[in-house]
Design a protein around this motif. Structure first.
Motif: not given
Ligand SMILES: [Zn+2]
Length: 274
Positions: A39-42, A62-63, A69-71, A93-95
């Motif tokens: 998530e953004r927070a980590n 973003i999992h 909860d994501a925006e 990469g992306i994950g």
């Protein structure tokens, strides 16, 4: 080289002794650990942690479990973060991205739709920046494949693979590698063990998914859930060697090659955890 291609090393479970956990992995011969964001927070935490030891790498994404909860501005933040990370040789990469239709809350129609939109947007991001993806697939094999077919240039890893032979072949045809870890170590996991035994070795990468997915040798049925850690990827390689009837060195060499092939930014500059 022994590589843990999926480890949530930033998880709170590792708070008390993270450095010791990394040392133990190094002593067990693990040469690289990939830490996916959820998530953004980590995003900051995984980047910082990966930079803190040789052999540390990270992905940004973003999992599906974080999607409720994501925006939408988190997707914009992801895009900016990825663009900024392109100069960082620890970024690979992306994950972790994907679709999860197992968790009840995530199965509701509106949430399915939101998950699919986030997954699709993140696949487009991967294509735009020519980056591989680390994909979480739970009760969603065919839906994930549908989205991957729309982005045939995007390659990556189907992490903790748990599908049929036919689905495995479809991921392989798509250019994907399949991640195997703790689930493969249980005698009762017949299907996963059959896949691990018979799939082409060049399509397999190793992972722990630590602190989750504890391998069989940690398990006490009914007891507290044991904590998995990256050092166990060595014994996971041993289990795969036993299933396939080959030497463990062959497994370590092949799965290391596969990981480097599918995650080309895993540089050779940071070999070893010491
Ligand atoms: Zn994960």
């Amino acid at each position: 080289m022994l590589i843990d291609t999926h480890c949530h090393l930033d998880a709170v479970e590792f708070l008390p002794d993270r450095e010791t956990v990394i040392e133990r992995a190094g002593r067990a011969g693990v040469g690289a650990i990939v830490i996916p964001a959820v998530e953004r927070a980590n995003f900051g935490a995984v980047a910082h942690l990966a930079a803190s030891f040789a052999g540390g790498y990270y992905a940004l994404g973003i999992h599906p479990i974080a999607v409720p909860d994501a925006e939408d501005e988190d997707l914009e933040f992801l895009e900016q973060s990825v663009e900024a990370a392109l100069d960082d040789d620890r970024f690979i990469g992306i994950g972790e991205i994907g679709l999860d239709f197992f968790v009840p809350e995530l199965k509701q129609p509106a949430m399915r739709e939101k998950q699919e939109r986030y997954f699709s947007t993140q696949l487009q991001l991967a294509r735009r920046f020519d980056l591989p993806v680390i994909v979480h697939v739970r009760r969603s094999q065919d839906e994930v494949l549908k989205y991957l077919r729309r982005q045939p240039d995007v390659l990556g890893i189907a992490h903790a693979f748990n599908g049929s032979f036919q689905q495995a072949q479809q991921y392989i045809d798509q250019g994907f590698k399949l991640g195997f870890g703790g689930a493969m170590t249980y005698d009762r996991a017949l299907q996963i063990r059959r896949l691990a035994e018979r799939l082409p070795l060049e399509s397999i990468v190793l992972e722990t998914d630590a602190p989750d997915m504890p391998p069989a040798w940690l398990g006490k049925p009914g007891g507290p859930r044991p904590r998995n850690e990256p050092a166990h990827v060595g014994r996971i390689a041993g289990e795969l060697a036993r299933l396939r009837g080959v030497e463990v060195d062959e497994i370590i060499a092949a799965t290391g090659r596969n990981a480097h092939q599918i995650l080309p930014r895993l540089s050779v500059r940071h070999v070893g955890l010491s």
